[in-house]
Design an enzyme around this catalytic site. Structure first.
Site, short mmCIF file in Angstrom:
data_model
loop_
_atom_site.label_atom_id
_atom_site.label_comp_id
_atom_site.label_asym_id
_atom_site.label_seq_id
_atom_site.Cartn_x
_atom_site.Cartn_y
_atom_site.Cartn_z
N TYR A 144 -25.97 -86.12 -46.07
CA TYR A 144 -25.81 -86.42 -44.44
C TYR A 144 -27.17 -86.96 -44.18
O TYR A 144 -28.02 -86.19 -44.34
CB TYR A 144 -25.41 -85.35 -43.80
CG TYR A 144 -25.08 -85.53 -42.27
CD1 TYR A 144 -24.09 -86.04 -41.84
CD2 TYR A 144 -26.24 -85.23 -41.43
CE1 TYR A 144 -23.93 -86.37 -40.49
CE2 TYR A 144 -26.10 -85.06 -40.21
CZ TYR A 144 -24.80 -85.92 -39.60
OH TYR A 144 -24.67 -86.07 -38.33
N ASP A 239 -34.87 -88.53 -47.73
CA ASP A 239 -34.45 -87.81 -46.40
C ASP A 239 -34.96 -86.42 -46.21
O ASP A 239 -34.37 -85.59 -46.73
CB ASP A 239 -32.98 -88.28 -46.07
CG ASP A 239 -32.54 -87.58 -44.84
OD1 ASP A 239 -33.40 -86.69 -43.95
OD2 ASP A 239 -31.65 -87.86 -44.26
N LYS A 267 -36.23 -83.24 -36.79
CA LYS A 267 -36.84 -82.35 -35.80
C LYS A 267 -38.01 -81.42 -36.00
O LYS A 267 -38.46 -80.91 -35.17
CB LYS A 267 -35.46 -81.54 -35.53
CG LYS A 267 -34.76 -81.24 -37.00
CD LYS A 267 -33.28 -81.08 -36.62
CE LYS A 267 -32.52 -81.14 -38.00
NZ LYS A 267 -31.05 -81.18 -37.82
N1 HOZ Z 1 -27.72 -82.15 -39.76
C1 HOZ Z 1 -27.53 -81.04 -38.98
C2 HOZ Z 1 -26.64 -79.96 -39.68
N2 HOZ Z 1 -27.37 -79.77 -41.02
C3 HOZ Z 1 -27.43 -81.20 -37.56
C4 HOZ Z 1 -26.54 -80.35 -36.91
C5 HOZ Z 1 -25.63 -81.20 -35.77
O1 HOZ Z 1 -24.90 -81.81 -36.43
O2 HOZ Z 1 -25.62 -80.91 -34.75
#
Ligand code: HOZ
Length: 428
Positions: A144, A239, A267
């Site tokens: 992701y 990433d 973040k």
């Molecule tokens: N990529 C995060 C979860 N692994 C983000 C959380 C979200 O999508 O709010």
């Protein structure tokens, strides 16, 4: 557990916010309950609006390596806020931040600040395309990279949790430029390069998969990506939104000793404030406007509050002796406790861990090292486990396909409590 106020607030939120939440994974849908609404947090404790207190192992999805409301970070934010919240003009703290990132991340020579991990990955891919003058990218099924159009194809995290890995709204044009490979399967990448190598601008990968649950890279996998991309003059993007500054001062690239061309970070460098960045080799980064022709911009990029928080965070990580050893010790203790409980309770589950990130997978499989193995998990069992944990005052991700994060703020007592709650949940 009382949840009267959270229930009321969720009903209220649903009237003005789609699904009642501003990011799908927060909705607790896959664990069959309504979400708890958070009032405040400090250290490792998070308190909801009904007054329930939990030991938090979500850590705002990773960034809070120093725990919630860390005093050094708060002081830095307060000081910066008193001088103004946004100028849309250069500040010296942006340079300080860039210098810190370049010093800590081994492969980064120049870095550009943005406002989120999603923005970082979208911009890095545009830069890779502009630099190579090629259009396709390779991404891994179950990885992701935020919600940019060409990443929402067989994507992990919330997209996977809700069974929406291919989002409506992503055009065929976008989808056709994303070539899919299998994580930890270097042959699947070789095959794509053999067929279309001269069209591939970049390979983007989570060096440790964290959005289909935690899956470490197999020995040779990252090295293999490095070799193939080099051979085909394609850009390798790590990433490191989750792994950056978490696995080591220099992220996964330092931890595994493999250097990408570009790195995306998120973040963590805002200590929890909305921020992201992408950086890499000078020769590539200098293609960005105003130096080069690849355009990317943002009023809030390098925002003084986010920079103040990030600099405080990175300086603490850089200067605190033994901080990564401490994270490793606590995470190893947690892993050992969970593994022992799995054996004692004869549960079909395994724990995957890399440094301070881990996932307990409910599965009969002996290993979870691929997307298909992650998919073999019993998400119903995870939902039960999540609910028992929450009721016992432990806050973990509301999805089997996410990570659990240990912070330096976690005490041995916090770790003992989660191990005890885990035992009780597995033997219920
Ligand atoms: N990529 C995060 C979860 N692994 C983000 C959380 C979200 O999508 O709010």
């Amino acid at each position: 557990m009382k949840n009267i106020k959270s229930k009321e607030e969720f009903l209220r939120a649903n009237k003005s916010i789609p699904g009642g939440v501003n990011s799908p994974v927060r909705a607790f849908k896959s664990v069959n309950i309504d979400p708890v609404f958070i009032e405040k947090a400090k250290g490792t404790k998070i308190t909801d609006i009904d007054g329930n207190e939990y030991i938090d192992f979500v850590a705002s999805w990773g960034p809070l390596i120093l725990g919630h409301a860390n005093n050094t970070i708060l002081e830095a934010i307060n000081k910066a806020a008193a001088k103004g919240t946004s100028y849309g003009a250069p500040t010296t703290i942006e340079t300080e931040m860039a210098e810190l990132i370049c010093e800590m991340m081994p492969s980064i020579e120049k870095v550009r600040m943005v406002n989120s991990g999603t923005e970082a990955t979208m911009s890095a891919v545009r830069l890779a395309r502009g630099y190579t003058k090629r259009e396709c990218i390779v991404k891994f099924i179950g990885n992701y990279h935020g919600h940019g159009d060409y990443f929402l194809i067989k994507a992990g995290s919330g997209a996977l949790t809700f069974g929406l890995p291919d989002s409506p709204g992503v055009t065929e044009g976008n989808a056709k430029d994303t070539l899919l490979a299998e994580y930890n399967n270097i042959e699947s990448v070789e095959k794509l390069f053999a067929e279309r190598g001269n069209e591939i601008a970049a390979v983007i990968v989570e060096p440790v998969a964290g959005n289909m649950g935690v899956i470490p890279p197999k020995k040779g996998f990252l090295e293999g990506l490095r070799t193939i991309t080099e051979k085909h003059n394609s850009i390798l993007i790590f990433d490191e939104v989750i792994t950056g500054f978490r696995l080591a001062k220099g992220g996964a690239q330092e931890y595994f000793g493999v250097m990408p061309d570009l790195t995306t970070i998120g973040k963590i460098i805002g200590g929890g404030l909305p921020v992201g960045a992408y950086g890499g080799r000078k020769e590539i980064m200098d293609n960005l406007a105003p130096e080069g022709a690849v355009y990317q911009a943002g009023t809030l990029s390098g925002n003084p509050l986010a920079m103040a928080a990030g600099v405080a965070m990175l300086k603490t990580l850089k200067n605190t002796k033994g901080i990564y050893e401490e994270l490793e010790r606590k995470a190893a203790k947690l892993e050992a406790g969970l593994t022992k409980n799995i054996a004692l309770s004869k549960t079909n589950a395994i724990v995957n861990r890399v440094g301070s990130m881990m996932t307990m997978f409910f599965t009969d499989a002996k290993n979870v090292s691929t997307f298909d193995e992650a998919m073999s998990c019993d998400t119903g069992k995870y939902a039960e486990y999540f609910n028992l944990s929450l009721n016992a005052g432990i806050y973990i991700a509301p999805s089997q396909f996410e990570a659990m994060f240990v912070s330096v703020a976690h005490t041995d007592d916090d770790i003992d409590k989660i191990i005890e709650a885990n035992y009780n949940a597995l033997t219920k």
